[in-house]
Each structure stands twice: as structure tokens, then as C-alpha cells.
Design a protein around this motif. Structure first.
Motif, PDB file in Angstrom:
ATOM      1  N   TYR A  71       0.886  -1.133  -0.180  1.00  0.00           N
ATOM      2  CA  TYR A  71      -0.127  -0.096  -0.087  1.00  0.00           C
ATOM      3  C   TYR A  71       0.813   1.131   0.003  1.00  0.00           C
ATOM      4  N   THR A  72       0.580   2.106  -1.001  1.00  0.00           N
ATOM      5  CA  THR A  72       1.523   3.363  -1.012  1.00  0.00           C
ATOM      6  C   THR A  72       0.778   4.835  -0.999  1.00  0.00           C
ATOM      7  N   ASP A  73       1.328   5.943  -0.458  1.00  0.00           N
ATOM      8  CA  ASP A  73       0.738   6.958  -0.387  1.00  0.00           C
ATOM      9  C   ASP A  73       1.718   7.972  -0.537  1.00  0.00           C
ATOM     10  N   GLY A  74       1.630   9.266  -1.094  1.00  0.00           N
ATOM     11  CA  GLY A  74       2.396  10.221  -1.162  1.00  0.00           C
ATOM     12  C   GLY A  74       1.649  11.440  -0.784  1.00  0.00           C
ATOM     13  N   ALA A  75       2.403  12.543  -0.453  1.00  0.00           N
ATOM     14  CA  ALA A  75       1.772  13.726   0.210  1.00  0.00           C
ATOM     15  C   ALA A  75       2.597  14.877  -0.236  1.00  0.00           C
TER      16      ALA A  75
ATOM     17  N   ALA B   5       7.051  17.608   0.466  1.00  0.00           N
ATOM     18  CA  ALA B   5       6.435  16.421  -0.059  1.00  0.00           C
ATOM     19  C   ALA B   5       7.057  15.065   0.714  1.00  0.00           C
ATOM     20  N   ALA B   6       6.413  14.019   0.910  1.00  0.00           N
ATOM     21  CA  ALA B   6       6.802  12.722   1.512  1.00  0.00           C
ATOM     22  C   ALA B   6       6.122  11.616   0.879  1.00  0.00           C
ATOM     23  N   TRP B   7       6.577  10.454   0.992  1.00  0.00           N
ATOM     24  CA  TRP B   7       6.060   9.234   0.543  1.00  0.00           C
ATOM     25  C   TRP B   7       6.316   8.298   1.967  1.00  0.00           C
ATOM     26  N   ALA B   8       5.114   7.161   1.395  1.00  0.00           N
ATOM     27  CA  ALA B   8       5.167   6.365   2.723  1.00  0.00           C
ATOM     28  C   ALA B   8       4.531   4.852   2.042  1.00  0.00           C
TER      29      ALA B   8
ATOM     30  N   ALA C 281       5.720  -4.460   7.338  1.00  0.00           N
ATOM     31  CA  ALA C 281       6.614  -3.618   7.337  1.00  0.00           C
ATOM     32  C   ALA C 281       6.086  -1.898   6.734  1.00  0.00           C
ATOM     33  N   GLY C 282       6.764  -0.852   7.390  1.00  0.00           N
ATOM     34  CA  GLY C 282       6.201   0.517   6.909  1.00  0.00           C
ATOM     35  C   GLY C 282       7.172   1.236   6.992  1.00  0.00           C
ATOM     36  N   ARG C 283       7.237   2.373   6.141  1.00  0.00           N
ATOM     37  CA  ARG C 283       8.381   3.418   6.064  1.00  0.00           C
ATOM     38  C   ARG C 283       7.783   4.564   5.425  1.00  0.00           C
ATOM     39  N   SER C 284       8.312   5.785   5.891  1.00  0.00           N
ATOM     40  CA  SER C 284       8.126   6.777   5.066  1.00  0.00           C
ATOM     41  C   SER C 284       9.222   7.727   4.921  1.00  0.00           C
ATOM     42  N   GLY C 285       9.685   8.724   3.973  1.00  0.00           N
ATOM     43  CA  GLY C 285      10.718   9.364   3.811  1.00  0.00           C
ATOM     44  C   GLY C 285      10.134  10.917   3.220  1.00  0.00           C
ATOM     45  N   PHE C 286      11.234  11.688   3.500  1.00  0.00           N
ATOM     46  CA  PHE C 286      10.811  13.340   2.841  1.00  0.00           C
ATOM     47  C   PHE C 286      11.538  13.314   1.630  1.00  0.00           C
ATOM     48  N   ILE C 287      11.137  14.000   0.655  1.00  0.00           N
ATOM     49  CA  ILE C 287      11.448  14.074  -0.538  1.00  0.00           C
ATOM     50  C   ILE C 287      12.206  15.571  -0.903  1.00  0.00           C
ATOM     51  N   GLY C 288      11.454  16.499  -0.097  1.00  0.00           N
ATOM     52  CA  GLY C 288      11.823  17.929  -0.450  1.00  0.00           C
ATOM     53  C   GLY C 288      10.770  18.614  -1.089  1.00  0.00           C
TER      54      GLY C 288
ATOM     55  N   ARG D 205      -0.924   8.703   7.383  1.00  0.00           N
ATOM     56  CA  ARG D 205      -0.424   8.926   8.715  1.00  0.00           C
ATOM     57  C   ARG D 205       1.218   8.929   8.583  1.00  0.00           C
ATOM     58  N   LEU D 206       1.874   8.021   8.239  1.00  0.00           N
ATOM     59  CA  LEU D 206       3.198   8.162   8.039  1.00  0.00           C
ATOM     60  C   LEU D 206       3.804   9.224   7.298  1.00  0.00           C
TER      61      LEU D 206
END
Length: 141
Positions: free
Chosen positions: A10-14, A22-25, A36-43, A128-129
């Protein structure tokens, strides 16, 4: 998929602003449990770019759980329809990201994409992530 090889990504971006921070998760589910679950910042990026990064990072992580069949579910109809060929990709930067997705798809016997509502419980976790990552980045500044 059988219960023993059921792996779903399952994926989401914001993006706060479009473009904006912007971030992804992603959330990976196997046999009905989140594994598993993770998120990160893109800029600074658009929401569509964030959605693609979520798929790319999720596909990379999913290799740990299967090389067989993978179901990718996203609330981004645009990304799903572009990756399944229903929509043409006219923006070069999105075409580059789609190519990156296709390269990572070679790690699996089968990858299927499905659009799901943003209210889906696992999409809500990914959302949420993303928001936690964006909030943490804002506080860091």
C-alpha cells in the motif's frame, strides 16, 4: 493469490502545496498482517511525484518479502492508470519515475496495480506516516 504468498504493498504520497514539502510512505501486508512500513521526505515536489516515490520505495522494500506475486494498491488513480497503460504519461519527469518503477517490477514474477479509496485502513496508515514525516521536517527547520 493464496494466503501463503499474499503480499500487498500500500502506497501514499503527500505534498503540502503543489509543489511543496513532500513525503512518501508504504505499508507492506503479508497474510493479513502488516510486516513493514516506512516513510521519507523528498523535499519540494508535487503530489504525483510523491506518489511515484512511494511506489518506488515500496517495491524496493517488498523484495524482502517476495519475489513472486505482488499487489500494489494506491489511492492515486493517476499513478495506477499511468503504470497500467490506461493513461499516457506526458510529463518527462513522471515518465522517468514510471521507468524506475518498471525496472523494480522485474524483481517480481508478477506485479498488479489497483486503485483503492483513500479511506482504506492501510492507505490511512501510509497517509499518517507521510504526515508524521512532514510534521517532523517542519519542526526540524
Amino acid at each position: 493469490m493464496t494466503a501463503t504468498d499474499a503480499v500487498t504493498l500500500y502506497t501514499d504520497g503527500a505534498s503540502r502545496g503543489n509543489p511543496g514539502d513532500a513525503a512518501w510512505a508504504y505499508v507492506i501486508v503479508r497474510d493479513g498482517s502488516v510486516v513493514a512500513g516506512r516513510s521519507g521526505f523528498i523535499g519540494t515536489a508535487t503530489n504525483n511525484v510523491a506518489e511515484y516515490h512511494a511506489v518506488i520505495n515500496g517495491l524496493t522494500a517488498a523484495r524482502e518479502f517476495t519475489s513472486g506475486r505482488l499487489e500494489v494498491r494506491s489511492d492515486s488513480e493517476l499513478v495506477v492508470r499511468q503504470l497500467t497503460g490506461r493513461y499516457r504519461i506526458t510529463r518527462e519527469h513522471l515518465a522517468d519515475l514510471a521507468d524506475e518503477v518498471r525496472q523494480r517490477m522485474h524483481n517480481f514474477a508478477e506485479v498488479r496495480f489497483e486503485s483503492v479509496p483513500r479511506e482504506h485502513p492501510c492507505i490511512r496508515v501510509a497517509d499518517r506516516l507521510c504526515n508524521e514525516t512532514l510534521d517532523a521536517e517542519r519542526l526540524r527547520r
